[in-house]
Structure formats: structure tokens, C-alpha cells
Write an enzyme that holds these catalytic residues in place. Structure first.
Site, mmCIF file in Angstrom:
data_model
loop_
_atom_site.group_PDB
_atom_site.id
_atom_site.type_symbol
_atom_site.label_atom_id
_atom_site.label_comp_id
_atom_site.label_asym_id
_atom_site.label_seq_id
_atom_site.Cartn_x
_atom_site.Cartn_y
_atom_site.Cartn_z
ATOM 1 N N SER A 9 0.079 4.710 -5.098
ATOM 2 C CA SER A 9 -0.897 4.778 -4.006
ATOM 3 C C SER A 9 -0.674 6.046 -3.198
ATOM 4 C CB SER A 9 -0.739 3.560 -3.093
ATOM 5 O OG SER A 9 -1.396 3.818 -1.869
ATOM 6 N N HIS A 34 -4.005 5.463 -7.419
ATOM 7 C CA HIS A 34 -4.571 4.432 -6.532
ATOM 8 C C HIS A 34 -5.007 5.066 -5.210
ATOM 9 C CE1 HIS A 34 -4.995 0.200 -5.216
ATOM 10 N NE2 HIS A 34 -4.518 0.605 -4.041
ATOM 11 N N ASP A 36 -6.703 4.413 -1.585
ATOM 12 C CA ASP A 36 -6.988 3.374 -0.593
ATOM 13 C C ASP A 36 -8.011 3.850 0.432
ATOM 14 O OD1 ASP A 36 -5.224 1.127 -1.259
ATOM 15 O OD2 ASP A 36 -3.596 2.547 -0.898
ATOM 16 N N MET A 38 -10.130 2.815 3.699
ATOM 17 C CA MET A 38 -10.142 1.849 4.815
ATOM 18 C C MET A 38 -11.135 2.295 5.867
ATOM 19 S SD MET A 38 -6.068 1.260 5.316
ATOM 20 C CE MET A 38 -4.960 1.067 3.920
ATOM 21 N N HIS A 67 -9.544 1.537 -4.281
ATOM 22 C CA HIS A 67 -9.402 0.240 -3.610
ATOM 23 C C HIS A 67 -10.155 0.300 -2.288
ATOM 24 C CE1 HIS A 67 -6.343 -2.758 -1.597
ATOM 25 N NE2 HIS A 67 -7.565 -3.267 -1.702
ATOM 26 N N MET A 69 -11.178 -1.094 0.993
ATOM 27 C CA MET A 69 -10.909 -2.084 2.044
ATOM 28 C C MET A 69 -11.925 -1.821 3.144
ATOM 29 S SD MET A 69 -6.786 -1.798 1.845
ATOM 30 C CE MET A 69 -6.916 -0.254 0.939
ATOM 31 N N MET A 138 -3.363 -8.942 -3.448
ATOM 32 C CA MET A 138 -2.626 -8.231 -2.402
ATOM 33 C C MET A 138 -1.323 -8.984 -2.121
ATOM 34 S SD MET A 138 -4.308 -5.531 -1.615
ATOM 35 C CE MET A 138 -3.155 -5.011 -0.333
ATOM 36 N N ASP A 176 -0.457 -5.149 -5.248
ATOM 37 C CA ASP A 176 -0.453 -4.022 -4.315
ATOM 38 C C ASP A 176 0.205 -4.452 -3.007
ATOM 39 O OD1 ASP A 176 -1.080 -1.753 -2.847
ATOM 40 O OD2 ASP A 176 -3.259 -2.082 -2.871
ATOM 41 N N GLY A 177 1.311 -3.768 -2.684
ATOM 42 C CA GLY A 177 2.000 -4.032 -1.425
ATOM 43 C C GLY A 177 3.456 -4.404 -1.649
HETATM 44 C C1 DX5 Z 1 -2.233 -1.397 1.643
HETATM 45 C C2 DX5 Z 1 -2.697 -0.565 0.481
HETATM 46 C C3 DX5 Z 1 -1.629 -0.256 -0.473
HETATM 47 C C4 DX5 Z 1 -0.449 0.509 0.083
HETATM 48 C C5 DX5 Z 1 0.788 0.046 -0.633
HETATM 49 O O1 DX5 Z 1 -3.307 -1.901 2.334
HETATM 50 O O2 DX5 Z 1 -3.739 -1.221 -0.222
HETATM 51 O O3 DX5 Z 1 -2.143 0.390 -1.639
HETATM 52 O O4 DX5 Z 1 -0.562 1.899 -0.060
HETATM 53 O O5 DX5 Z 1 1.881 0.657 -0.063
HETATM 54 P P1 DX5 Z 1 3.383 0.209 -0.358
HETATM 55 O O6 DX5 Z 1 3.612 0.336 -1.821
HETATM 56 O O7 DX5 Z 1 4.170 1.154 0.456
HETATM 57 O O8 DX5 Z 1 3.499 -1.226 0.104
HETATM 58 ZN ZN ZN Z 2 -4.340 -0.452 -2.221
#
Ligand code: DX5
Ligand code: ZN
Length: 217
Positions: A9, A34, A36, A38, A67, A69, A138, A176-177
Site C-alpha cells: 500500500s 495498492h 488507497d 479516501m 481501494h 474508501m 479489512m 488489508d491492515g
Molecule cells: C487503511 C488502508 C490500508 C493501509 C494499510 O485504511 O486501506 O491499505 O495502507 O496499512 P498498514 O499495512 O500499515 O496497516
Molecule cells: Zn487499502
């Protein structure tokens, strides 16, 4: 079990040199990238939109695993498809109609995936399993990188894997996470085959070693 894919990510990268960071994970063995997105509404954080992602795209030819969000993914599918997304994941908890959004992603020739937040049960994705290529479970509350892995999500991964196998479907399960060398074996055993990792990859001295250690853990 499918081959394990690692999707670092970029949320954890140094965005002042995002292009170099993306090229580095590409070189260091990432299978996917990946991305993200948001919107500050679906989650309490804002990252970037399609025009910025289009610039990231110039630095790697790898599969862009986007991804979303965001509250209204349906409205933005066209933009992310045109900006170079390969796979587009949106949330079952979003405001968009799920079937329409899956169709919209397919209309642009992209690969659809559905995600569930920690509070959403496995069963929420069951009606869509034959229409999507991946379920993203998640393993933290979406919104921020660097959080601790929620081990109580393991039964959910297992339940989704059992349902996929029971129906003889070919659907990836992504997690993820909080994924790192220590948590990777747990999610693989539960049935995940695409592992997202932010801090564990970008926080490591040796990027290739970090990716391989998560893959082989
Ligand atoms: C969180 C994201 C993830 C995040 C994961 O909302 O969707 O992709 O970057 O980060 P790590 O691996 O540090 O938990
Ligand atoms: Zn993500």
C-alpha cells in the site's frame, strides 16, 4: 491454494517522491500496487483522487489495485478506470448500488472487488460472489495505515473462503491492515491469498526482503 500475491500500500510511502517509491516496490517484487483512495466522508481521512493516481500510473506497469474508501464509488468509477486502475475495490457499506457499481467497473473492462469493514459480517458479500473477482476483508478500521491487526477477523476470512469453495468459485480474498511477517501466516491459513501491506513494506530497510518475508511467512 492460489499463489500468494503481495500488494504494497503506497499510503505508507513518502509522497514527496511517490513516483520513485512506486518504481521501487515494482522493482522489489510487488505483485500489485495498492492505491488507497479516501474521501474524508466514508472514512475520516483524505488522500487523493483520479488525476493524482494517473500520475502514479506512469511509474509502474504492474496491476493497480485501487481501494476506494469513498461514499459514492459509482460516480467515480469512470474517472479511476480512465486514470489507469486495473482492479477496483469498493465497500459494501458505501451508498452506491452494489450491482450497478459492479456493472460499471466491468463496463470499463476493469476487475471488480467488494470490501467489508470489520463490523460487517461475511454474509454481506455472499450474494455478489459470482459477480466479483475478489473480496477485501479489512483487518483494521479503514482510514489510516499503521494500525494493529484485528485477529478477530480471521473467522470472517475463513467463512468467506468456505463459501467460495462450497460454490466452486474462483475468487481472491485480500486482507488489508496490520499485515506483516507475524500476521501473514494467520491470514493465509484462514484462506487469504492477496496480502496488502503498508508500514511493513515502506518501514523496512530492505524492501525486497520485506515483501518476500511476508510472502513466505
Ligand atoms: C487503511 C488502508 C490500508 C493501509 C494499510 O485504511 O486501506 O491499505 O495502507 O496499512 P498498514 O499495512 O500499515 O496497516
Ligand atoms: Zn487499502
Amino acid at each position: 491454494m492460489n499463489k500468494i500475491l503481495i500488494s504494497p500500500s503506497i499510503l505508507a510511502c513518502d509522497f514527496s517522491k511517490a513516483g520513485e517509491e512506486i518504481a521501487k516496490i515494482d522493482r522489489c517484487g510487488a505483485d500489485w500496487i495498492h492505491v488507497d483512495v479516501m474521501d474524508g466522508h466514508f472514512v475520516p481521512n483524505i488522500t487523493f483522487g483520479a488525476p493524482v493516481m494517473k500520475m502514479f500510473r506512469r511509474h509502474s506497469e504492474k496491476f493497480f489495485d485501487v481501494h476506494l474508501m469513498i461514499s459514492d464509488p459509482l460516480f467515480y468509477i469512470k474517472d479511476f478506470a480512465n486514470a489507469g486502475a486495473d482492479g477496483i475495490t469498493f465497500h459494501v457499506e458505501s451508498d452506491s448500488d452494489i450491482d450497478e457499481t459492479i456493472e460499471e467497473i466491468k463496463k470499463y473492462g476493469k476487475i471488480p472487488a467488494l470490501s467489508v469493514k470489520p463490523g460487517t459480517p461475511a454474509q454481506a458479500v455472499f450474494p455478489y460472489l459470482d459477480k466479483i473477482s475478489m473480496v477485501l476483508v479489512m483487518t483494521v478500521e479503514p482510514g489510516f495505515g499503521g494500525q494493529s491487526f484485528m485477529a478477530d477477523m480471521l473467522p470472517k476470512i475463513k467463512a468467506i473462503r468456505e463459501e467460495i469453495d462450497r460454490r466452486n468459485l474462483s475468487v481472491h480474498i485480500q486482507v488489508d491492515g496490520g499485515i506483516a511477517e507475524k500476521t501473514a501466516p494467520l491470514v493465509k491459513k484462514a484462506g487469504a491469498d492477496v496480502l496488502v501491506a503498508g508500514s511493513a513494506v515502506f518501514g523496512a530497510e530492505d524492501t525486497s526482503a520485506a515483501i518476500e518475508s511476508i510472502r513466505n511467512a
